[in-house]
Design a protein around this motif. Structure first.
Motif, PDB file in Angstrom:
ATOM      1  N   ILE A 113       0.885  -1.181   0.000  1.00  0.00           N
ATOM      2  CA  ILE A 113       0.000   0.000   0.000  1.00  0.00           C
ATOM      3  C   ILE A 113       0.918   1.225   0.000  1.00  0.00           C
ATOM      4  CG2 ILE A 113      -1.882   1.205   1.169  1.00  0.00           C
ATOM      5  CD1 ILE A 113      -2.502  -1.411   2.658  1.00  0.00           C
ATOM      6  N   PHE A 114       0.897   1.989  -1.075  1.00  0.00           N
ATOM      7  CA  PHE A 114       1.914   3.039  -1.243  1.00  0.00           C
ATOM      8  C   PHE A 114       1.391   4.087  -2.219  1.00  0.00           C
ATOM      9  CE2 PHE A 114       3.763   1.460  -5.355  1.00  0.00           C
ATOM     10  CZ  PHE A 114       3.101   0.261  -5.438  1.00  0.00           C
ATOM     11  N   ASN A 115       2.157   5.136  -2.477  1.00  0.00           N
ATOM     12  CA  ASN A 115       1.816   6.166  -3.470  1.00  0.00           C
ATOM     13  C   ASN A 115       0.336   6.525  -3.402  1.00  0.00           C
ATOM     14  OD1 ASN A 115       4.430   5.494  -4.098  1.00  0.00           O
ATOM     15  ND2 ASN A 115       4.076   5.013  -6.233  1.00  0.00           N
ATOM     16  N   SER A 116      -0.101   7.010  -2.248  1.00  0.00           N
ATOM     17  CA  SER A 116      -1.522   7.195  -1.975  1.00  0.00           C
ATOM     18  C   SER A 116      -1.821   8.646  -1.617  1.00  0.00           C
ATOM     19  CB  SER A 116      -1.923   6.274  -0.819  1.00  0.00           C
ATOM     20  OG  SER A 116      -1.722   4.921  -1.199  1.00  0.00           O
ATOM     21  N   PHE A 130      -6.150   5.054  -1.927  1.00  0.00           N
ATOM     22  CA  PHE A 130      -4.898   4.335  -1.737  1.00  0.00           C
ATOM     23  C   PHE A 130      -4.569   3.466  -2.937  1.00  0.00           C
ATOM     24  CE2 PHE A 130      -6.530   5.593   2.232  1.00  0.00           C
ATOM     25  CZ  PHE A 130      -5.408   5.997   2.933  1.00  0.00           C
ATOM     26  N   ARG A 131      -3.293   3.409  -3.230  1.00  0.00           N
ATOM     27  CA  ARG A 131      -2.831   2.418  -4.194  1.00  0.00           C
ATOM     28  C   ARG A 131      -2.608   1.123  -3.440  1.00  0.00           C
ATOM     29  NH1 ARG A 131       2.294   2.162  -8.422  1.00  0.00           N
ATOM     30  NH2 ARG A 131       2.135  -0.083  -8.762  1.00  0.00           N
ATOM     31  N   VAL A 132      -3.421   0.119  -3.742  1.00  0.00           N
ATOM     32  CA  VAL A 132      -3.243  -1.194  -3.136  1.00  0.00           C
ATOM     33  C   VAL A 132      -2.910  -2.172  -4.268  1.00  0.00           C
ATOM     34  CG1 VAL A 132      -4.312  -3.052  -1.812  1.00  0.00           C
ATOM     35  CG2 VAL A 132      -4.869  -0.658  -1.268  1.00  0.00           C
ATOM     36  N   TYR A 187      -3.521   3.212 -10.566  1.00  0.00           N
ATOM     37  CA  TYR A 187      -2.473   3.379  -9.558  1.00  0.00           C
ATOM     38  C   TYR A 187      -2.066   4.838  -9.401  1.00  0.00           C
ATOM     39  CZ  TYR A 187       1.129   2.854 -13.366  1.00  0.00           C
ATOM     40  OH  TYR A 187       1.906   2.980 -14.477  1.00  0.00           O
ATOM     41  N   ASP A 188      -1.291   5.093  -8.355  1.00  0.00           N
ATOM     42  CA  ASP A 188      -0.740   6.416  -8.040  1.00  0.00           C
ATOM     43  C   ASP A 188      -1.801   7.519  -8.036  1.00  0.00           C
ATOM     44  OD1 ASP A 188       1.558   4.955  -7.987  1.00  0.00           O
ATOM     45  OD2 ASP A 188       2.552   5.968  -9.637  1.00  0.00           O
ATOM     46  N   PRO A 189      -2.854   7.385  -7.202  1.00  0.00           N
ATOM     47  CA  PRO A 189      -3.905   8.406  -7.163  1.00  0.00           C
ATOM     48  C   PRO A 189      -3.439   9.718  -6.538  1.00  0.00           C
ATOM     49  CG  PRO A 189      -4.178   6.852  -5.367  1.00  0.00           C
ATOM     50  CD  PRO A 189      -3.063   6.324  -6.223  1.00  0.00           C
ATOM     51  N   ASP A 248       9.517  -3.915  -2.887  1.00  0.00           N
ATOM     52  CA  ASP A 248       9.293  -4.453  -4.237  1.00  0.00           C
ATOM     53  C   ASP A 248      10.122  -3.719  -5.284  1.00  0.00           C
ATOM     54  OD1 ASP A 248       7.661  -6.411  -3.374  1.00  0.00           O
ATOM     55  OD2 ASP A 248       5.812  -5.614  -4.242  1.00  0.00           O
ATOM     56  N   VAL A 249      10.220  -2.412  -5.137  1.00  0.00           N
ATOM     57  CA  VAL A 249      11.121  -1.632  -6.001  1.00  0.00           C
ATOM     58  C   VAL A 249      12.049  -0.837  -5.074  1.00  0.00           C
ATOM     59  CG1 VAL A 249      11.331   0.052  -7.858  1.00  0.00           C
ATOM     60  CG2 VAL A 249       9.345  -1.461  -7.789  1.00  0.00           C
ATOM     61  N   PRO A 250      13.290  -1.259  -4.929  1.00  0.00           N
ATOM     62  CA  PRO A 250      14.187  -0.598  -3.983  1.00  0.00           C
ATOM     63  C   PRO A 250      14.487   0.844  -4.372  1.00  0.00           C
ATOM     64  CG  PRO A 250      15.207  -2.576  -4.944  1.00  0.00           C
ATOM     65  CD  PRO A 250      13.909  -2.374  -5.639  1.00  0.00           C
ATOM     66  N   VAL A 294      11.446   6.971  -3.051  1.00  0.00           N
ATOM     67  CA  VAL A 294      10.525   7.822  -2.288  1.00  0.00           C
ATOM     68  C   VAL A 294       9.692   8.573  -3.320  1.00  0.00           C
ATOM     69  CG1 VAL A 294      11.951   8.005  -0.213  1.00  0.00           C
ATOM     70  CG2 VAL A 294      12.218   9.718  -2.010  1.00  0.00           C
ATOM     71  N   PHE A 295       8.367   8.493  -3.174  1.00  0.00           N
ATOM     72  CA  PHE A 295       7.450   8.943  -4.227  1.00  0.00           C
ATOM     73  C   PHE A 295       6.318   9.734  -3.579  1.00  0.00           C
ATOM     74  CE2 PHE A 295       4.301   8.443  -7.605  1.00  0.00           C
ATOM     75  CZ  PHE A 295       5.062   8.396  -8.768  1.00  0.00           C
ATOM     76  N   PRO A 296       6.413  11.097  -3.548  1.00  0.00           N
ATOM     77  CA  PRO A 296       5.412  11.898  -2.840  1.00  0.00           C
ATOM     78  C   PRO A 296       4.123  12.041  -3.646  1.00  0.00           C
ATOM     79  CG  PRO A 296       6.996  13.337  -3.897  1.00  0.00           C
ATOM     80  CD  PRO A 296       7.444  11.916  -4.205  1.00  0.00           C
TER      81      PRO A 296
HETATM   82  C1  BMA Z   1       6.768   4.712 -11.578  1.00  0.00           C
HETATM   83  C2  BMA Z   1       5.382   4.396 -11.071  1.00  0.00           C
HETATM   84  C3  BMA Z   1       5.339   4.526  -9.571  1.00  0.00           C
HETATM   85  C4  BMA Z   1       6.472   3.797  -8.903  1.00  0.00           C
HETATM   86  C5  BMA Z   1       7.793   4.111  -9.568  1.00  0.00           C
HETATM   87  C6  BMA Z   1       8.921   3.294  -9.018  1.00  0.00           C
HETATM   88  O1  BMA Z   1       6.856   4.513 -12.948  1.00  0.00           O
HETATM   89  O2  BMA Z   1       5.030   3.078 -11.414  1.00  0.00           O
HETATM   90  O3  BMA Z   1       4.160   3.956  -9.124  1.00  0.00           O
HETATM   91  O4  BMA Z   1       6.551   4.174  -7.544  1.00  0.00           O
HETATM   92  O5  BMA Z   1       7.703   3.882 -10.946  1.00  0.00           O
HETATM   93  O6  BMA Z   1       8.732   1.927  -9.306  1.00  0.00           O
END
Ligand code: BMA
Length: 328
Positions: free
Chosen positions: A47-50, A63-65, A108-110, A279-281, A284-286
């Motif tokens: 659950i991220f990028n929400s 939320f992005r789930v 995704y990414d709302p 999952d993707v190291p 940080v995505f505000p």
């Molecule tokens: C972007 C999006 C985001 C993600 C980022 C890192 O292209 O898919 O949702 O956080 O890549 O994987």
């Protein structure tokens, strides 16, 4: 010209922690990070990028789930304090007049924008590839879907919270159908939220920097006395893949494609384990920011490593000085 100030209604119950002793950073992380993990909702892998907004005396969010079946869903949730969230067990099913538009493949990414009389949601929506989905809700129970804003391929569509020169305004980042090794932020306007045009270039990546591969708008821009405050992510390509950091820019109030200041150094970059491992190291995505104009307090929500949701804090006056003093 007086001191730079945030514009907008007070939010005295904003989630908040004082700057830790010994910390001199302009933005500091919550001690409670990550505030949302996969355990916060049923059948969630991550659950991220929400996006969150003040709602009904507390807070509501989209939320992005990513599910355990690895579908990318949008779910709604509520919170009394902005930290502890009750997230729905199934995805938002948008009401849509046209099955061609309403057919759900992924979202995704709302981002969520309070605009005039309702909460608009923009997200990365599949329509023959990623593009900008647009919908709205009044109550975070029933959601209505409108026409996609743009042609594929596009991501990071972010609506301004008021009309500018009489027109609705959106930032976006034209892309490709994959992991997009490029990306500039553009501005578009619309008389009716359906027809978009008058596209203007806002900003490009910067060679040899944390923002050298691509940039994309983060949270809904924040109105200030000095211009629109835009947090945005920037990506560099290391020998091990993308690294996502974020910085901020001040855009002209009436012509937001004009960049007044823009951070040369990043504001926040992957450092804590929950930002570096997932999952993707190294992400940080505000995607959301709450503000309390009378005190200048700001709470920034961001995704960590495409796995968890985190929060960080800043004072607007300090942040503005930093952006101005460290501008490209
Ligand atoms: C972007 C999006 C985001 C993600 C980022 C890192 O292209 O898919 O949702 O956080 O890549 O994987």
């Amino acid at each position: 010209m007086g001191q730079a100030r945030l514009v907008g209604p007070a939010l005295p119950n904003i989630p908040w922690e004082d700057r830790p002793q010994g910390c001199s950073d302009v933005i500091w992380r919550s001690r409670r990070n990550p505030i949302i993990t996969r355990d916060a909702a049923a059948k969630a892998n991550s659950i991220f990028n929400s996006a969150v907004v003040p709602f009904d005396g507390g807070f509501a969010g989209v939320f992005r789930v990513d599910t355990t079946a690895r579908n990318m869903e949008l779910r709604t949730g509520k919170s009394h304090d902005g930290i502890t969230w009750a997230i729905e067990e199934s995805r938002i099913e948008f009401v849509c007049d046209d099955p061609e538009v309403g057919k759900f493949v992924y979202g995704y990414d709302p981002r969520v924008t309070w605009l005039e009389d309702r909460y608009y949601v923009t997200w990365c929506n599949w329509y023959h590839g990623p593009t900008i989905g647009l919908g709205y809700t009044f109550d975070f129970r029933t959601f209505y879907q409108m026409e996609n804003a743009f042609l594929p391929f596009n991501r990071n569509g972010v609506l301004f919270p008021r009309r500018i020169r009489g027109k609705y305004a959106m930032l976006s980042r034209p892309s490709d159908p994959g992991h997009t090794p490029f990306g500039d932020i553009f501005y578009s306007e619309s008389p009716d939220l359906t027809h978009w045009g008058k596209h203007r270039h806002v900003m490009s990546p910067v060679p040899n920097s944390w923002q050298s591969t691509k940039v994309g708008a983060g949270p809904v821009p924040v109105e200030t006395t000095e211009g629109w405050l835009l947090f945005y992510h920037g990506v560099l390509t290391s020998c091990n893949g993308f690294v996502y950091s974020f910085g901020a820019a001040i855009l002209d109030l009436d012509e937001p494609w004009k960049v007044i200041y823009r951070t040369r150094p990043y504001l926040l970059s992957p450092r804590e384990p929950y930002e570096c491992v997932g999952d993707v190291p190294n992400v940080v995505f505000p995607t959301a920011v709450l503000c309390d104009p009378p005190t200048g307090r700001m709470a920034i929500y961001y995704g960590g490593a495409d796995t968890v949701t985190c929060i960080a804090f800043a004072y607007f006056a300090e942040l503005f000085e930093f952006v101005k003093e460290n501008s490209l």
